[in-house]
Write a protein that holds these residues in place. Structure first.
Motif, PDB file in Angstrom:
ATOM      1  N   ARG A 185       0.628  -1.172  -0.322  1.00  0.00           N
ATOM      2  CA  ARG A 185      -0.113  -0.338   0.537  1.00  0.00           C
ATOM      3  C   ARG A 185       0.913   1.249   0.264  1.00  0.00           C
ATOM      4  NH1 ARG A 185      -5.308  -2.070   3.696  1.00  0.00           N
ATOM      5  NH2 ARG A 185      -3.752  -1.066   5.612  1.00  0.00           N
ATOM      6  N   GLN A 186       1.991   0.773  -0.803  1.00  0.00           N
ATOM      7  CA  GLN A 186       2.710   2.721  -1.614  1.00  0.00           C
ATOM      8  C   GLN A 186       1.148   3.551  -1.970  1.00  0.00           C
ATOM      9  OE1 GLN A 186       3.831  -0.033  -1.296  1.00  0.00           O
ATOM     10  NE2 GLN A 186       6.103  -0.674  -1.029  1.00  0.00           N
ATOM     11  N   HIS A 187       0.869   3.201  -2.574  1.00  0.00           N
ATOM     12  CA  HIS A 187      -0.343   4.160  -2.750  1.00  0.00           C
ATOM     13  C   HIS A 187      -1.219   5.231  -1.888  1.00  0.00           C
ATOM     14  CE1 HIS A 187      -2.578   0.300  -2.735  1.00  0.00           C
ATOM     15  NE2 HIS A 187      -3.638   1.855  -2.171  1.00  0.00           N
ATOM     16  N   LEU A 188      -1.074   4.521  -0.436  1.00  0.00           N
ATOM     17  CA  LEU A 188      -1.634   4.652   0.613  1.00  0.00           C
ATOM     18  C   LEU A 188      -0.910   5.988   0.683  1.00  0.00           C
ATOM     19  CD1 LEU A 188      -3.946   5.325   2.657  1.00  0.00           C
ATOM     20  CD2 LEU A 188      -3.418   3.417   3.835  1.00  0.00           C
ATOM     21  N   LEU A 189       0.062   5.885   0.798  1.00  0.00           N
ATOM     22  CA  LEU A 189       0.972   7.075   1.270  1.00  0.00           C
ATOM     23  C   LEU A 189       1.014   8.477  -0.055  1.00  0.00           C
ATOM     24  CD1 LEU A 189       2.859   8.256   3.372  1.00  0.00           C
ATOM     25  CD2 LEU A 189       5.288   7.258   1.623  1.00  0.00           C
ATOM     26  N   ILE A 190       1.498   7.677  -1.053  1.00  0.00           N
ATOM     27  CA  ILE A 190       1.208   9.356  -2.298  1.00  0.00           C
ATOM     28  C   ILE A 190      -0.259   9.844  -1.826  1.00  0.00           C
ATOM     29  CG2 ILE A 190       1.777   9.315  -5.004  1.00  0.00           C
ATOM     30  CD1 ILE A 190       3.554   7.062  -4.960  1.00  0.00           C
ATOM     31  N   GLU A 191      -1.461   9.348  -2.306  1.00  0.00           N
ATOM     32  CA  GLU A 191      -1.966   9.465  -1.607  1.00  0.00           C
ATOM     33  C   GLU A 191      -2.676  11.030  -0.833  1.00  0.00           C
ATOM     34  OE1 GLU A 191      -5.026   6.438  -2.138  1.00  0.00           O
ATOM     35  OE2 GLU A 191      -4.719   6.136  -4.423  1.00  0.00           O
ATOM     36  N   SER A 192      -1.914  10.061   0.442  1.00  0.00           N
ATOM     37  CA  SER A 192      -1.988  10.922   1.644  1.00  0.00           C
ATOM     38  C   SER A 192      -1.458  12.805   1.216  1.00  0.00           C
ATOM     39  CB  SER A 192      -1.114  10.411   2.746  1.00  0.00           C
ATOM     40  OG  SER A 192       0.285  10.772   2.681  1.00  0.00           O
ATOM     41  N   LEU A 193      -0.383  12.288   0.169  1.00  0.00           N
ATOM     42  CA  LEU A 193       0.712  13.993   0.266  1.00  0.00           C
ATOM     43  C   LEU A 193      -0.213  14.639  -0.188  1.00  0.00           C
ATOM     44  CD1 LEU A 193       3.518  12.548  -1.265  1.00  0.00           C
ATOM     45  CD2 LEU A 193       3.322  13.149   1.430  1.00  0.00           C
ATOM     46  N   ARG A 194      -1.439  14.469  -1.031  1.00  0.00           N
ATOM     47  CA  ARG A 194      -2.543  16.029  -2.065  1.00  0.00           C
ATOM     48  C   ARG A 194      -2.962  16.660  -0.447  1.00  0.00           C
ATOM     49  NH1 ARG A 194      -6.985  11.430  -3.371  1.00  0.00           N
ATOM     50  NH2 ARG A 194      -8.233  14.011  -4.247  1.00  0.00           N
ATOM     51  N   TYR A 195      -2.658  16.140   0.870  1.00  0.00           N
ATOM     52  CA  TYR A 195      -3.989  16.821   2.196  1.00  0.00           C
ATOM     53  C   TYR A 195      -2.424  17.187   3.187  1.00  0.00           C
ATOM     54  CZ  TYR A 195      -6.910  14.051   0.221  1.00  0.00           C
ATOM     55  OH  TYR A 195      -8.409  13.309  -0.808  1.00  0.00           O
ATOM     56  N   VAL A 196      -1.236  16.519   2.782  1.00  0.00           N
ATOM     57  CA  VAL A 196      -0.122  17.323   3.452  1.00  0.00           C
ATOM     58  C   VAL A 196       0.035  19.068   3.196  1.00  0.00           C
ATOM     59  CG1 VAL A 196       2.318  16.388   4.337  1.00  0.00           C
ATOM     60  CG2 VAL A 196       0.889  14.903   3.868  1.00  0.00           C
ATOM     61  N   LYS A 197       0.496  19.518   4.857  1.00  0.00           N
ATOM     62  CA  LYS A 197       0.474  20.642   4.542  1.00  0.00           C
ATOM     63  C   LYS A 197       1.698  21.095   4.343  1.00  0.00           C
ATOM     64  CE  LYS A 197      -4.113  22.179   6.184  1.00  0.00           C
ATOM     65  NZ  LYS A 197      -4.711  20.809   6.282  1.00  0.00           N
ATOM     66  N   SER A 198       3.223  20.763   5.371  1.00  0.00           N
ATOM     67  CA  SER A 198       4.417  20.121   5.601  1.00  0.00           C
ATOM     68  C   SER A 198       4.760  20.451   4.634  1.00  0.00           C
ATOM     69  CB  SER A 198       4.788  19.782   7.092  1.00  0.00           C
ATOM     70  OG  SER A 198       4.331  18.565   6.791  1.00  0.00           O
ATOM     71  N   PRO A 199       6.363  20.741   4.370  1.00  0.00           N
ATOM     72  CA  PRO A 199       6.636  20.467   2.733  1.00  0.00           C
ATOM     73  C   PRO A 199       7.791  18.699   3.594  1.00  0.00           C
ATOM     74  CG  PRO A 199       8.346  22.402   4.049  1.00  0.00           C
ATOM     75  CD  PRO A 199       7.155  21.534   4.807  1.00  0.00           C
ATOM     76  N   VAL A 200       7.641  18.263   3.704  1.00  0.00           N
ATOM     77  CA  VAL A 200       8.054  16.927   3.819  1.00  0.00           C
ATOM     78  C   VAL A 200       8.226  16.247   2.282  1.00  0.00           C
ATOM     79  CG1 VAL A 200       5.746  15.676   4.101  1.00  0.00           C
ATOM     80  CG2 VAL A 200       7.985  14.825   4.944  1.00  0.00           C
TER      81      VAL A 200
END
Length: 347
Positions: free
Chosen positions: A189-204
């Motif tokens: 489930r690496q796709h779940l991590l990538i999809e989460s970056l749509r909502y991440v506010k920090s420059p991680v």
């Protein structure tokens, strides 16, 4: 004592199971045993190949070689643990999961085969009959033991072991990236991590290490393009053990949220490296180690939930560091030891 380690190999794939078998052999040799890995190729599709693999395992004679007895057979995986031996110990990595915990899920492929219900029953019947004949029954985790009890009514004892090369893992700094080393496939489930970056506010940033199925890699690439994440997500492919230890050492945290993982070396490697772990409520093995809010986060398998956790860790790096140290402390308390494993398996 002559010991055969019985396992299976999917040609051209090398992962946690292969590392475990090789490490087990190494640890046995270090302690004065004569040990060898006995491997059979495994193809689980179509149904004729699956049935053929079961027949091959049942026909194997591992009692002796060139007139010298094999004193102990340590069996690791389906279907080779169906082989007969007068002194067989099971240290179960996992059964044929498509007939068990993956049955009826999006990850299950047995449903595409003809006579799937009959095939599933055959696998379960063989497991009940032949696993029960083992002199001792161990598993690599409580997750695997729970499945064995739930589906087959067989009791077993989990025996934890340290990951390969655990001595090289270390803490160096709290960085600005999430590290995720694992085979690239749907179950991880690496796709779940990538999809989460749509909502991440920090420059991680996210570093995905590993190789896998091209169809899944294409899916990940498609998500990266779709959400314009090329500057945030880096697929770094295969890396050496030294590189892996360095990436762990300088990460902000580690993401490891597979679906119903058997054990999960990544969790242990992260804790040996002093890193907090982000996992999911249905991730199986990692949940035996990750303690919510203490050494990591256990969240629903939802991109927004993952994103909130990433932001929290980035904004509070001191907390991220403390959690990682708590993970190290847990492993010290558990005292994972090959001495204890070998003693159990060979006693």
């Amino acid at each position: 004592m002559r010991i055969a380690i019985a396992t299976v190999q999917v040609p051209f794939e090398y992962g946690g199971a292969e590392f475990l078998a090789a490490n087990l052999k190494h640890q046995l040799l270090r302690r004065g045993f004569e040990a060898e890995i006995v491997t059979m190729p495994f193809k689980w599709y179509p149904s004729a190949s699956l049935l053929g693999s079961i027949r091959i395992a049942r026909l194997l004679d591992l009692s002796e070689v060139k007139g010298k007895p094999i004193d102990l057979l340590i069996a690791l995986k389906f279907p080779i643990y169906l082989a007969e031996h007068q002194n067989k110990v099971l240290w179960l990595l996992h059964q044929h999961r498509e007939a068990y915990d993956l049955w009826g899920t999006e990850y299950e492929g047995l449903h595409t085969m003809p006579h799937r219900d009959r095939l599933r029953k055959l696998i379960m019947d063989y497991d009940r009959k032949h696993i029960s004949r083992c002199q001792k029954i161990y598993t690599i985790s409580a997750t695997v033991s729970t499945r064995l009890r739930q589906y087959n009514g067989i009791a077993s004892t989990p025996v934890y072991h340290p990951p390969f090369g655990y001595e090289s893992f270390r803490f160096e700094s709290v960085g600005d990236y999430i590290f995720c080393p694992a085979r690239l496939e749907e179950l991880k489930r690496q796709h779940l991590l990538i999809e989460s970056l749509r909502y991440v506010k920090s420059p991680v940033k996210v570093l995905l290490a590993g190789v896998g199925k091209q169809s899944y890699i294409d899916r990940l690439e498609s998500l990266i393009e779709k959400y314009a994440l090329r500057d945030k997500v880096h697929l770094i492919g295969w890396i050496s053990e030294e590189e892996k230890a360095s990436y762990y050492a300088n990460a902000l945290a580690v993401y490891y949220a597979p679906f119903q993982e058997d054990y999960g070396y990544v969790t242990l490697e992260a804790f040996f490296s002093g890193k907090a772990v982000i996992t999911c409520t249905d991730s199986g093995g990692p949940l035996e180690f990750v303690q919510q809010g203490t050494n990591g986060f256990t969240v629903p398998p939802d991109p927004m939930a993952v994103a909130e956790t990433i932001d929290q860790l980035y904004q509070h790096k001191r907390i991220a560091k403390t959690m990682g140290m708590n993970g190290q402390d847990l492993l010290k308390h558990l005292n994972l030891s090959w001495d204890a494993v070998i003693e159990r398996l060979t006693a």
